[in-house]
Design an enzyme around this catalytic site. Sequence first.
Site, PDB file in Angstrom:
ATOM      1  N   PRO A 163       0.805  -1.224   0.000  1.00  0.00           N
ATOM      2  CA  PRO A 163       0.000   0.000   0.000  1.00  0.00           C
ATOM      3  C   PRO A 163       0.842   1.281   0.000  1.00  0.00           C
ATOM      4  O   PRO A 163       2.073   1.227   0.086  1.00  0.00           O
ATOM      5  CB  PRO A 163      -0.758  -0.118   1.313  1.00  0.00           C
ATOM      6  CG  PRO A 163       0.251  -0.751   2.225  1.00  0.00           C
ATOM      7  CD  PRO A 163       1.076  -1.684   1.382  1.00  0.00           C
ATOM      8  N   TRP A 164       0.115   2.414  -0.013  1.00  0.00           N
ATOM      9  CA  TRP A 164       0.811   3.693  -0.103  1.00  0.00           C
ATOM     10  C   TRP A 164       1.064   4.367   1.234  1.00  0.00           C
ATOM     11  O   TRP A 164       1.701   5.408   1.285  1.00  0.00           O
ATOM     12  CB  TRP A 164       0.075   4.655  -1.032  1.00  0.00           C
ATOM     13  CG  TRP A 164      -1.432   4.744  -0.911  1.00  0.00           C
ATOM     14  CD1 TRP A 164      -2.335   4.259  -1.808  1.00  0.00           C
ATOM     15  CD2 TRP A 164      -2.208   5.396   0.112  1.00  0.00           C
ATOM     16  NE1 TRP A 164      -3.628   4.545  -1.394  1.00  0.00           N
ATOM     17  CE2 TRP A 164      -3.577   5.247  -0.231  1.00  0.00           C
ATOM     18  CE3 TRP A 164      -1.884   6.091   1.285  1.00  0.00           C
ATOM     19  CZ2 TRP A 164      -4.621   5.758   0.562  1.00  0.00           C
ATOM     20  CZ3 TRP A 164      -2.915   6.598   2.080  1.00  0.00           C
ATOM     21  CH2 TRP A 164      -4.256   6.435   1.707  1.00  0.00           C
ATOM     22  N   LYS A 188       4.316  -5.743  -6.341  1.00  0.00           N
ATOM     23  CA  LYS A 188       3.850  -4.497  -6.967  1.00  0.00           C
ATOM     24  C   LYS A 188       3.566  -3.473  -5.874  1.00  0.00           C
ATOM     25  O   LYS A 188       2.691  -3.678  -5.026  1.00  0.00           O
ATOM     26  CB  LYS A 188       2.568  -4.716  -7.767  1.00  0.00           C
ATOM     27  CG  LYS A 188       2.213  -3.468  -8.603  1.00  0.00           C
ATOM     28  CD  LYS A 188       0.810  -3.492  -9.157  1.00  0.00           C
ATOM     29  CE  LYS A 188      -0.201  -2.916  -8.227  1.00  0.00           C
ATOM     30  NZ  LYS A 188      -0.058  -1.466  -7.944  1.00  0.00           N
ATOM     31  N   SER A 190       2.136   0.229  -4.492  1.00  0.00           N
ATOM     32  CA  SER A 190       1.009   1.082  -4.883  1.00  0.00           C
ATOM     33  C   SER A 190       1.414   1.978  -6.045  1.00  0.00           C
ATOM     34  O   SER A 190       2.556   2.453  -6.111  1.00  0.00           O
ATOM     35  CB  SER A 190       0.598   1.952  -3.694  1.00  0.00           C
ATOM     36  OG  SER A 190      -0.262   2.988  -4.133  1.00  0.00           O
ATOM     37  N   SER A 240      -6.871  -2.455   1.158  1.00  0.00           N
ATOM     38  CA  SER A 240      -8.246  -2.264   1.620  1.00  0.00           C
ATOM     39  C   SER A 240      -8.990  -3.600   1.701  1.00  0.00           C
ATOM     40  O   SER A 240      -8.566  -4.600   1.105  1.00  0.00           O
ATOM     41  CB  SER A 240      -8.982  -1.340   0.663  1.00  0.00           C
ATOM     42  OG  SER A 240      -9.096  -1.974  -0.602  1.00  0.00           O
ATOM     43  N   GLU A 261      -3.577  -8.462   4.961  1.00  0.00           N
ATOM     44  CA  GLU A 261      -3.579  -7.465   6.038  1.00  0.00           C
ATOM     45  C   GLU A 261      -4.393  -6.293   5.511  1.00  0.00           C
ATOM     46  O   GLU A 261      -3.925  -5.544   4.661  1.00  0.00           O
ATOM     47  CB  GLU A 261      -2.150  -7.063   6.399  1.00  0.00           C
ATOM     48  CG  GLU A 261      -2.014  -6.496   7.795  1.00  0.00           C
ATOM     49  CD  GLU A 261      -2.264  -5.002   7.874  1.00  0.00           C
ATOM     50  OE1 GLU A 261      -3.457  -4.617   7.804  1.00  0.00           O
ATOM     51  OE2 GLU A 261      -1.308  -4.240   7.991  1.00  0.00           O
ATOM     52  N   CYS A 295      -3.663   1.547   9.240  1.00  0.00           N
ATOM     53  CA  CYS A 295      -4.769   0.623   9.545  1.00  0.00           C
ATOM     54  C   CYS A 295      -4.901   0.388  11.037  1.00  0.00           C
ATOM     55  O   CYS A 295      -5.905  -0.163  11.485  1.00  0.00           O
ATOM     56  CB  CYS A 295      -4.595  -0.681   8.781  1.00  0.00           C
ATOM     57  SG  CYS A 295      -2.937  -1.341   8.910  1.00  0.00           S
ATOM     58  N   GLU A 391     -13.871   2.685   7.714  1.00  0.00           N
ATOM     59  CA  GLU A 391     -12.511   3.210   7.870  1.00  0.00           C
ATOM     60  C   GLU A 391     -12.389   4.555   7.153  1.00  0.00           C
ATOM     61  O   GLU A 391     -12.746   4.663   5.978  1.00  0.00           O
ATOM     62  CB  GLU A 391     -11.516   2.210   7.284  1.00  0.00           C
ATOM     63  CG  GLU A 391     -10.072   2.600   7.510  1.00  0.00           C
ATOM     64  CD  GLU A 391      -9.092   1.501   7.079  1.00  0.00           C
ATOM     65  OE1 GLU A 391      -8.128   1.264   7.812  1.00  0.00           O
ATOM     66  OE2 GLU A 391      -9.300   0.901   6.008  1.00  0.00           O
TER      67      GLU A 391
HETATM   68  N1  LIG Z   1       1.251   0.824  12.317  1.00  0.00           N
HETATM   69  C1  LIG Z   1       1.552   0.005  11.186  1.00  0.00           C
HETATM   70  C2  LIG Z   1       0.340  -0.215  10.381  1.00  0.00           C
HETATM   71  C3  LIG Z   1       0.572  -0.980   9.166  1.00  0.00           C
HETATM   72  C4  LIG Z   1      -0.546  -0.809   8.222  1.00  0.00           C
HETATM   73  O1  LIG Z   1      -1.120   0.253   8.009  1.00  0.00           O
END
Ligand SMILES: NCCCC=O
Length: 488
Positions: A163-164, A188, A190, A240, A261, A295, A391
């Site tokens: 993710p970003w 890959k 983001s 997501s 995750e 997250c 979220e």
């Molecule tokens: N605090 C680390 C969270 C990882 C994902 O967002």
Amino acid sequence: MDAVRPADYARAMADQTFSNVVDGRLVPSASGATYDVIDPTTGAVYAQAPMSGQEDVDRAYAAADRAFETWGRTTPKERATALLRLADAIDARAEELNAVECRDTGKPLALTMSEEMPYASDHFRFFAGACRVMEGRAAGEYMTDMTSFIRREPIGVVGQVTPWNYPLLMMIWKVAPAIAAGNTVVLKPSDTTPASSTLLAEIAQEFLPPGVLNVVCGDRDTGRALVSHPTPQMVAITGSVRAGMEVAGAAATDLKRVHLELGGKAPVIVFDDADLAGAATSIAEAGLFNAGQDCTAATRVLVADGVHDEFVAALAEAAAALKTGMPDDEDTYYGPLNNADQLARVAGMVDRLPDHAEVRTGGTRVGDAGYFYAPTVLSGLRQDDEQIQTEIFGPVMTVQTFADEAEALRFANGVQYGLSSSVWTADHARAMRMSARLDFGVVWINTHIPFVSEMPHGGFKHSGYGKDLSMYGLEDYTRIKHVMSSIG
Ligand SMILES: NCCCC=O
């Protein structure tokens, strides 16, 4: 106050073109296509990245498949040695990696250097050691004249999507255990944050054989090609809930192993016996770190009704004191949201606030360039409101009240997510009772958001399954084989 502008950050300010890293080489996409990478502090294009298609994904998986033939048979010591050397290189180039990460995401330079970069090498060092001491159950004679034992083996080629929000760390959470266990990887990043991933992959080529770690840049279609490809035996994603469900669906068609995750909506339960002033400060920091694009962010505060007014006032004051701004401004606690869509999403959540709720601080965009949003505290929301159930992934904290432990648990657990949570109280027994009943993969007590290499991170329910970090994360990238030998 003088601005911090390390030379690396200045260099990273220059327009640039990123490359895929495939089979040990830096390459453009097969078609030559690129896409614009946007600077979130301005909204302007600052770089180009390869727009990878099926051919690029095929090439990367072919390289990973070839590399697995030898990497999958290396000894743990050999893999550990490579990862420890990579960790040393990360430390040596930490300023550069930090500058590139901050250029790409708009994160504050100083805070990112102190709070994120130390983990980059530490995670590799942890998994380097951990892969040498993996365990199976005891070997023995479970049938007369037969000895059984367990082999823990790498799975093979793994596809990963990151993710970003923490591009570098989330890449490392994925690739370090996978490679330490003897797998090879096609990852890959983001589309909005390819910079640190391509740089780390480039650095890693000095220490890993060609094809062990491949990175292909691109958009959602690239990601779809990656997760639906027949070569990988496992796909892992941090992203997501929507993306996770899509990946799980694609993986189901040929029964790939899946590691997810996904989103979170962490409840932060504050009892009336907590250190309210200290909790307000710590919760504001844990809610706004990285602009709340985390997250595990401390985003959904539940406070005992007797101390609600006092606590909301303290939280709003603490939040308002944390500034959003440019990466090189020493006063900046958090930077912009990642992209225009995310700014619109966060602003929409606040703009649609129901009449029974109230903005206690913030609730506005900051400036008209880039994607900055003010630290925001909302109160008066009800359990079924969108702002409680969905979220937000921005610098927005909500506050609800509860009457007793049972109601706190009902509100806390009453969402689709199950990633992380925290309990704030001076009563140890109460903290233990709550920990046992909170339906979340992480429970913090009188703190929120720290993580360590040795402990697992992962959720329940729609937050996904599988663990990052820790020995559990390493084991997720292995398969178990029973070998039985006649000894008669
Ligand atoms: N605090 C680390 C969270 C990882 C994902 O967002």
